[in-house]
Motif scaffolding. Structure first.
Motif, PDB file in Angstrom:
ATOM      1  N   GLU A   1      -0.282  -1.795  10.354  1.00 35.17           N
ATOM      2  CA  GLU A   1      -1.358  -2.447  10.457  1.00 35.17           C
ATOM      3  C   GLU A   1      -2.773  -1.735   9.302  1.00 35.17           C
ATOM      4  OE1 GLU A   1      -3.043  -2.978  14.363  1.00 35.17           O
ATOM      5  OE2 GLU A   1      -0.836  -3.667  15.088  1.00 35.17           O
ATOM      6  N   HIS A   2      -1.790  -0.849   8.458  1.00 28.86           N
ATOM      7  CA  HIS A   2      -2.829  -0.437   7.543  1.00 28.86           C
ATOM      8  C   HIS A   2      -2.155  -1.060   6.200  1.00 28.86           C
ATOM      9  CE1 HIS A   2      -4.387   1.837  10.440  1.00 28.86           C
ATOM     10  NE2 HIS A   2      -5.648   1.936   9.179  1.00 28.86           N
ATOM     11  N   ALA A   3      -2.646  -0.778   5.200  1.00 29.02           N
ATOM     12  CA  ALA A   3      -2.023  -1.991   4.160  1.00 29.02           C
ATOM     13  C   ALA A   3      -2.729  -1.116   2.736  1.00 29.02           C
ATOM     14  CB  ALA A   3      -2.323  -3.463   3.695  1.00 29.02           C
TER      15      ALA A   3
ATOM     16  N   TRP B   1      -4.558  -7.727   1.419  1.00 30.89           N
ATOM     17  CA  TRP B   1      -3.735  -8.404   2.501  1.00 30.89           C
ATOM     18  C   TRP B   1      -3.691  -9.515   2.469  1.00 30.89           C
ATOM     19  CZ3 TRP B   1      -1.380  -6.937   6.797  1.00 30.89           C
ATOM     20  CH2 TRP B   1      -1.940  -5.690   7.761  1.00 30.89           C
TER      21      TRP B   1
ATOM     22  N   LEU C   1      -0.147  -9.885   0.621  1.00 34.42           N
ATOM     23  CA  LEU C   1       0.892  -9.966   1.687  1.00 34.42           C
ATOM     24  C   LEU C   1       0.475 -11.590   2.124  1.00 34.42           C
ATOM     25  CD1 LEU C   1       0.022  -6.301   3.020  1.00 34.42           C
ATOM     26  CD2 LEU C   1       2.348  -7.029   1.650  1.00 34.42           C
TER      27      LEU C   1
ATOM     28  N   CYS D   1       0.984  -4.215  -3.039  1.00 30.31           N
ATOM     29  CA  CYS D   1       0.220  -4.044  -2.129  1.00 30.31           C
ATOM     30  C   CYS D   1       1.834  -3.835  -0.975  1.00 30.31           C
ATOM     31  CB  CYS D   1      -0.404  -5.512  -2.232  1.00 30.31           C
ATOM     32  SG  CYS D   1      -1.218  -6.095  -2.969  1.00 30.31           S
TER      33      CYS D   1
ATOM     34  N   LEU E   1       2.352  -2.294   2.914  1.00 29.51           N
ATOM     35  CA  LEU E   1       2.895  -2.410   4.622  1.00 29.51           C
ATOM     36  C   LEU E   1       3.730  -1.627   5.153  1.00 29.51           C
ATOM     37  CD1 LEU E   1       0.957  -3.598   6.497  1.00 29.51           C
ATOM     38  CD2 LEU E   1       2.558  -5.868   6.129  1.00 29.51           C
ATOM     39  N   ARG E   2       3.417  -1.316   6.236  1.00 35.02           N
ATOM     40  CA  ARG E   2       4.369  -0.107   7.238  1.00 35.02           C
ATOM     41  C   ARG E   2       5.208  -1.463   8.266  1.00 35.02           C
ATOM     42  NH1 ARG E   2       6.999   4.820   8.617  1.00 35.02           N
ATOM     43  NH2 ARG E   2       5.320   5.618   7.341  1.00 35.02           N
TER      44      ARG E   2
END
Length: 377
Positions: free
Chosen positions: A223-225, A296, A299, A244, A246-247
């Protein structure tokens, strides 16, 4: 004589089409005047869908129509009607998507045109069927086809041959992530949002050193970018991009690693440990400036590609059937648009079946009421 079952099936199916679809046939010049055997928008659309969705050639379509008592038209007459139907079919798909995309707001994306490019392999029926690759581009939110090109199956996925206009945003998957294609789009004044393929599009830092992707994203939490600047060089020119990141969730990451391993085995080589590690992340490249939006937002735009992936898959399964047009003239555009319309109708039917009643269809707003004989309406 047409069977009662066929008439009932069409009556139910046609209710999923947008309001005013028959009138638009004339406005869009698909039915400027009634002549020959194809004298109504309803009959024309039924024949087009029979041809495009049923995987039939034009000759097979008119033969089937004759057998079912629909029309005794010739294949040439149907072909001429098909050539003129592209705008009409596009209008119907646009109306259907807008009705199902009420959360879409052009304001969110700066009112810029957004296009998604993809490709699929097709083999014509029969032992002597030819392999082809169909490259096509859909516009959001309409899902209208605005570009297609039929090539040999050996022609790879590339952005190089996609005609673009200044200000457009091109969204593509990993297969289109290469330096030549991205450089071509940027040179035409458009922007890209594309999944990273680090082998085909290696990134550098500001000092021209290779980016250590795993070191940059390895500690990224759920939930972090991250928004990482990067550069690539092509044809002697250095261009800036943003990465960009994201996990993924553990479940999604495990699925991605399994796919990476399977793909490597299919190609006859071992998967690299770094590839497995990076499979746990979503890595999206963009040329959009930070002023346009955060990582965000980038993404989220790429996520819209996945929202239409289901439509793509249905479309691809439909495209795997039938005789592929060998040119890019209006008949090919109309054929492609009919495929998109079919995919949307299938999606709409699948959605509606959740509330289908035992009598086989759902009551829609405006369903007429029948009065008893002798009673007042």
């Amino acid at each position: 004589m047409q069977s009662s079952e066929g008439m009932e099936a069409w009556q139910v199916l046609s209710r999923f089409l947008p309001e005013g679809w028959q009138e638009q046939a004339k406005s869009c010049e698909a039915m400027q005047r009634a002549r020959g055997e194809i004298r109504s928008p309803e009959l024309l659309l039924r024949l087009i869908l029979m041809h495009a969705a049923g995987g039939l050639s034009l000759e097979q379509t008119v033969m089937r129509a004759r057998e079912q008592g629909l029309a005794t038209s010739s294949a040439v007459a149907l072909f001429k009607r098909l050539r003129r139907s592209g705008r009409w079919l596009e209008w119907m798909t646009q109306q259907m998507v807008q009705a199902r995309s009420q959360d879409w707001s052009g304001e969110n994306w700066g009112h810029r045109p957004i296009r998604i490019i993809d490709a699929t392999d097709i083999q014509e029926p029969g032992p002597s069927g030819t392999d082809w690759r169909l490259h096509y581009c859909l516009r959001l939110p309409q899902l209208s086809c605005d570009f297609l090109r039929v090539t040999a199956a050996t022609t790879g996925e590339t952005l190089k041959h996609l005609p673009v206009r200044r200000g457009e945003i091109i969204v593509a998957d990993r297969g289109y992530s290469n330096r030549a294609g991205v450089a071509q789009i940027l040179a035409q004044g458009a922007d890209v949002v594309v999944r990273l393929n680090s082998a085909a599009l290696p990134l550098e830092d500001e000092k021209k050193r290779p980016l250590d992707l795993l070191a940059l994203v390895g500690e990224l939490e759920l939930e972090h970018a991250l928004d990482i600047p990067g550069w690539f060089t092509y044809d002697g020119q250095r261009r800036a991009l943003r990465l960009c990141a994201l996990r993924k969730s553990e479940t999604a990451a495990a699925k991605a690693r399994k796919k990476a391993t399977r793909d490597a085995m299919r190609k006859g080589h071992e998967v690299q440990p770094t590839t497995l590690d990076l499979a746990g992340f979503v890595l999206v490249l963009t040329s959009l400036p930070i002023q346009w939006g955060s990582a965000w937002k980038v993404l989220d735009l790429y996520r819209h590609r996945w929202q239409v992936e289901l439509a793509f898959k249905r479309l691809k399964s439909l495209l795997a059937l039938g005789h592929v047009p060998k040119t890019t003239d209006p008949s090919a555009q109309a054929w492609m648009q009919a495929k998109v319309l079919t995919a949307l109708l299938i999606e709409r039917i699948l959605t509606e079946t959740r509330s289908f009643s035992p009598w086989g269809y759902r009551l829609l707003p405006g369903t007429p009421m029948a009065a008893l004989p002798g009673s007042a309406r």
